[in-house]
Design an enzyme around this catalytic site. Structure first.
Site, short mmCIF file in Angstrom:
data_model
loop_
_atom_site.label_atom_id
_atom_site.label_comp_id
_atom_site.label_asym_id
_atom_site.label_seq_id
_atom_site.Cartn_x
_atom_site.Cartn_y
_atom_site.Cartn_z
CG ASP A 82 -2.00 0.96 1.26
OD1 ASP A 82 -2.42 1.37 0.17
OD2 ASP A 82 -2.47 1.32 2.37
CB ALA A 215 -13.08 3.38 0.76
CB SER A 216 -12.69 3.81 6.77
OG SER A 216 -11.77 2.73 6.82
CB SER A 259 -9.90 4.53 9.35
OG SER A 259 -8.80 5.29 8.87
O1 G3H Z 1 -3.42 4.78 3.53
C1 G3H Z 1 -2.68 4.44 4.45
C2 G3H Z 1 -2.99 3.23 5.26
O2 G3H Z 1 -4.15 3.41 6.00
C3 G3H Z 1 -1.82 2.81 6.07
O3 G3H Z 1 -1.61 3.62 7.15
O4 G3H Z 1 0.81 4.19 6.96
O5 G3H Z 1 -0.43 4.37 9.16
O6 G3H Z 1 0.11 2.11 8.19
P1 G3H Z 1 -0.19 3.58 7.91
P1 13P Z 2 -9.09 4.65 5.35
O1 13P Z 2 -8.22 5.51 6.20
O2 13P Z 2 -10.33 5.35 4.92
O3 13P Z 2 -9.37 3.31 5.96
O4 13P Z 2 -8.27 4.35 3.97
C1 13P Z 2 -7.31 3.36 3.92
C2 13P Z 2 -6.49 3.43 2.67
O5 13P Z 2 -6.79 4.13 1.72
C3 13P Z 2 -5.29 2.61 2.64
O6 13P Z 2 -4.54 2.83 1.47
ZN ZN Z 3 -4.60 4.83 0.77
#
Ligand code: G3H
Ligand code: 13P
Ligand code: ZN
Length: 311
Positions: A82, A215-216, A259
């Site tokens: 990601d 998209a949460s 999230s």
């Molecule tokens: O879009 C980001 C994801 O929610 C990952 O978050 O970098 O805090 O692990 P993080």
């Molecule tokens: P949320 O913060 O809305 O869950 O999005 C997660 C996301 O886009 C991870 O790449």
């Molecule tokens: Zn993201």
């Protein structure tokens, strides 16, 4: 079923008018909650790992846990990086067994984004791995992603054909008004997404899988539980589920959720510890978090994504 790429999943999702959930994973309980839910409703899955997750848990631990989940459930699971921010992290994940990577060049000007994305695509495709690129910038703050609202921008549909043609990406993340984290819309503000942009992008890229980040839905029940059990979260507003369902029926084939998982886990842990202040066995409070995640993911798959019985 071995760990798979998302190619087949996206083809079926596009044609079937549903989306695959891409859930962020950081530890064993999160992986188990998600994969047990998917198993119960027979859904394909994307498990995604951020740079922050790799730093927290180490690549090899997450990879082995996901392999264990795949063996345990027999589901088609795609393992995805990601928000890869450069070639090096993408290469490291490809070399380490991931089947999909995101190169997030969205903070760069168009030409630079094309160059860095094309470089990753070349290496990934040579190794049988698929690539997600991004055009447009989402607002929001998480570990590795930190974009102020004034620096965010919607995707420009007139750029997407050239970007896809010149980079060779397999899917494209676009910005239509979602954002990262729990505070997506201001209190009192009516959540709105630019479906006109999604429609225009889909028209220009027929049959091509689109990705929705941020998209949460920020499930109010979990925020409530957190705040009733010693938490102090300000008003948090996410993307309404009907909007996600609509996107899934259009060209969106991958919907990113992190999230909501964090909220479900935190609500479970807080509730158990507040109810049993003498508890000090991590299994006793982590299990509540894992149970919450299982219920959350089942609900997402059946009522939002529509990917149940598609494994
Ligand atoms: O879009 C980001 C994801 O929610 C990952 O978050 O970098 O805090 O692990 P993080
Ligand atoms: P949320 O913060 O809305 O869950 O999005 C997660 C996301 O886009 C991870 O790449
Ligand atoms: Zn993201």
């Amino acid at each position: 079923m071995p760990i798979v790429t998302s190619t087949e999943m996206f083809k079926k999702a596009y044609d079937g008018g549903y989306a695959i959930g891409a859930f962020n994973v950081n530890n064993m309980e999160i992986i188990q909650g998600i994969t047990e839910a998917a198993k119960e409703v027979n859904s394909p899955l994307i498990l995604q790992v951020s740079a922050g997750a790799r730093k927290y848990a180490k690549h090899v631990y997450l990879m082995k846990l996901i392999e264990a989940a795949e063996e345990d459930t027999g589901l088609p699971i795609c393992v995805h990086l990601d928000h890869g921010e450069n070639f090096e992290i993408c290469k490291s994940c490809i070399d380490g067994g991931f089947t999909s990577v995101m190169i997030d060049g969205s903070k760069h000007p168009f030409e630079e984004n094309v160059a860095i994305t094309a470089e990753v695509v070349k290496y990934a495709h040579d190794h049988g791995v698929v690539v997600e690129g991004e055009l447009g910038r989402l607002a929001g703050i998480e570990d590795a992603v930190n974009v102020r609202p004034e620096d965010s921008s919607y995707t420009r549909p007139e750029e997407v054909e050239e970007f896809v043609a010149r980079t060779g990406v397999d899917s494209l993340a676009i910005a239509i008004g979602t954002s990262h984290g729990a505070y997506k819309f201001k209190p009192g503000q009516k959540p709105q997404l630019r479906f006109d942009i999604l429609e225009e992008v889909a028209k220009r890229l027929p049959g091509f899988p689109i990705v929705l980040h941020g998209a949460s839905s920020v499930i109010p029940e979990y925020v409530d539980i957190i705040n009733k059990n010693g938490g102090a979260m300000p008003d948090a507003i996410g993307v309404p589920e009907p909007m996600l369902r609509k996107a899934a029926q259009m060209a969106v084939c991958k919907i990113n959720i992190d999230s909501d998982l964090r909220l479900a886990m935190t609500a479970g842990v807080r509730q158990t510890l507040m109810n049993s202040p003498a508890e000090f066995d991590p299994r006793k409070y982590l299990i509540t978090g894992r149970d919450n995640i299982r219920e959350l993911v089942k609900n997402k798959i059946v009522n939002v994504l529509g990917s149940d019985n598609k494994a």
